[in-house]
Scaffold this active site. Sequence first.
Site, PDB file in Angstrom:
ATOM      1  N   LYS A  98      31.242  36.348  43.405  1.00  0.00           N
ATOM      2  CA  LYS A  98      31.898  35.060  43.164  1.00  0.00           C
ATOM      3  C   LYS A  98      32.194  34.435  44.523  1.00  0.00           C
ATOM      4  CE  LYS A  98      33.909  36.625  38.811  1.00  0.00           C
ATOM      5  NZ  LYS A  98      35.123  37.048  38.110  1.00  0.00           N
ATOM      6  N   ARG A 101      37.403  40.118  26.515  1.00  0.00           N
ATOM      7  CA  ARG A 101      37.677  38.914  25.725  1.00  0.00           C
ATOM      8  C   ARG A 101      36.692  38.807  24.571  1.00  0.00           C
ATOM      9  NH1 ARG A 101      37.118  35.310  30.986  1.00  0.00           N
ATOM     10  NH2 ARG A 101      35.377  36.766  31.009  1.00  0.00           N
ATOM     11  N   HIS A 148      44.858  37.602  31.872  1.00  0.00           N
ATOM     12  CA  HIS A 148      45.144  38.725  32.770  1.00  0.00           C
ATOM     13  C   HIS A 148      46.563  39.266  32.516  1.00  0.00           C
ATOM     14  CE1 HIS A 148      42.247  36.648  35.803  1.00  0.00           C
ATOM     15  NE2 HIS A 148      41.605  37.649  35.267  1.00  0.00           N
ATOM     16  N   SER A 165      39.005  32.683  34.866  1.00  0.00           N
ATOM     17  CA  SER A 165      39.419  32.116  36.158  1.00  0.00           C
ATOM     18  C   SER A 165      38.456  31.016  36.585  1.00  0.00           C
ATOM     19  CB  SER A 165      39.447  33.203  37.233  1.00  0.00           C
ATOM     20  OG  SER A 165      40.451  34.136  36.957  1.00  0.00           O
TER      21      SER A 165
HETATM   22  O1  PNS Z   1      37.648  39.876  38.122  1.00  0.00           O
HETATM   23  P1  PNS Z   1      36.245  40.295  38.434  1.00  0.00           P
HETATM   24  O2  PNS Z   1      35.703  39.514  39.600  1.00  0.00           O
HETATM   25  O3  PNS Z   1      35.322  40.252  37.236  1.00  0.00           O
HETATM   26  O4  PNS Z   1      36.337  41.838  38.863  1.00  0.00           O
HETATM   27  C1  PNS Z   1      35.207  42.550  39.261  1.00  0.00           C
HETATM   28  C2  PNS Z   1      35.651  43.747  40.113  1.00  0.00           C
HETATM   29  C3  PNS Z   1      36.423  43.261  41.313  1.00  0.00           C
HETATM   30  C4  PNS Z   1      36.498  44.671  39.287  1.00  0.00           C
HETATM   31  C5  PNS Z   1      34.353  44.495  40.566  1.00  0.00           C
HETATM   32  O5  PNS Z   1      33.545  43.590  41.234  1.00  0.00           O
HETATM   33  C6  PNS Z   1      34.686  45.673  41.466  1.00  0.00           C
HETATM   34  O6  PNS Z   1      35.024  46.733  40.977  1.00  0.00           O
HETATM   35  N1  PNS Z   1      34.588  45.465  42.799  1.00  0.00           N
HETATM   36  C7  PNS Z   1      34.828  46.481  43.776  1.00  0.00           C
HETATM   37  C8  PNS Z   1      33.492  46.915  44.415  1.00  0.00           C
HETATM   38  C9  PNS Z   1      32.799  47.924  43.525  1.00  0.00           C
HETATM   39  O7  PNS Z   1      33.299  48.999  43.283  1.00  0.00           O
HETATM   40  N2  PNS Z   1      31.587  47.557  43.032  1.00  0.00           N
HETATM   41  C10 PNS Z   1      30.776  48.400  42.201  1.00  0.00           C
HETATM   42  C11 PNS Z   1      31.029  48.169  40.735  1.00  0.00           C
HETATM   43  S1  PNS Z   1      29.918  49.155  39.762  1.00  0.00           S
END
Ligand code: PNS
Length: 167
Positions: A41, A91, A17, A129
């Site tokens: 998660k 990644r 990150h 993570s």
């Molecule tokens: O680090 P992560 O958990 O892979 O990040 C995922 C994240 C938080 C970027 C994604 O879940 C997100 O954008 N969440 C906000 C809610 C949202 O907009 N969901 C629709 C995505 S198409």
Amino acid sequence: MVHAVYPGSFDPLHNGHVDVIRRASRLFDKLTVGVTHNPLKSTALFDIEERLAMVRESTKGLSNVDAESFEGLLVDYMRARQAGVIVKGLRVISDFEYELQMAHLNRQMNADVETLFVMTATRWSFVSSTRVKEIATYGADVTKLVPPATQRRILERFGALQDDVPG
Ligand code: PNS
């Protein structure tokens, strides 16, 4: 002025990150690290305030980077902040399938926002993570995988590290 947001759950922040944050901070005028809860998660280790603190401590030297938490849809947060670019880290190829789907859906919901991908350095391509959490839960050493701000909190949470872990 191009304002980009690097969203994620950052539970916890790891070196991959931080690498993406550094790279993206050179590309945009302003980069906000957007910390949120990912309902997919379910097993959060750190609360949002702790994750924010890890990001803030680890990016102190980067003057155009800030960190903020958000709730709800990322595209709504982008609108509220008038930010035009979503930064995502890649990644490995398998990340791309998941990210491509989200990028298309986000574009469908907000056509004004572009998603740009930043590849992590090869040395962090195996760090996640989820795995950091797993290793830390067993009391093993994650020093090489996370910044000091994360390391300290993991130590506080899990106590002294075992020193008999190879490698
Ligand atoms: O680090 P992560 O958990 O892979 O990040 C995922 C994240 C938080 C970027 C994604 O879940 C997100 O954008 N969440 C906000 C809610 C949202 O907009 N969901 C629709 C995505 S198409």
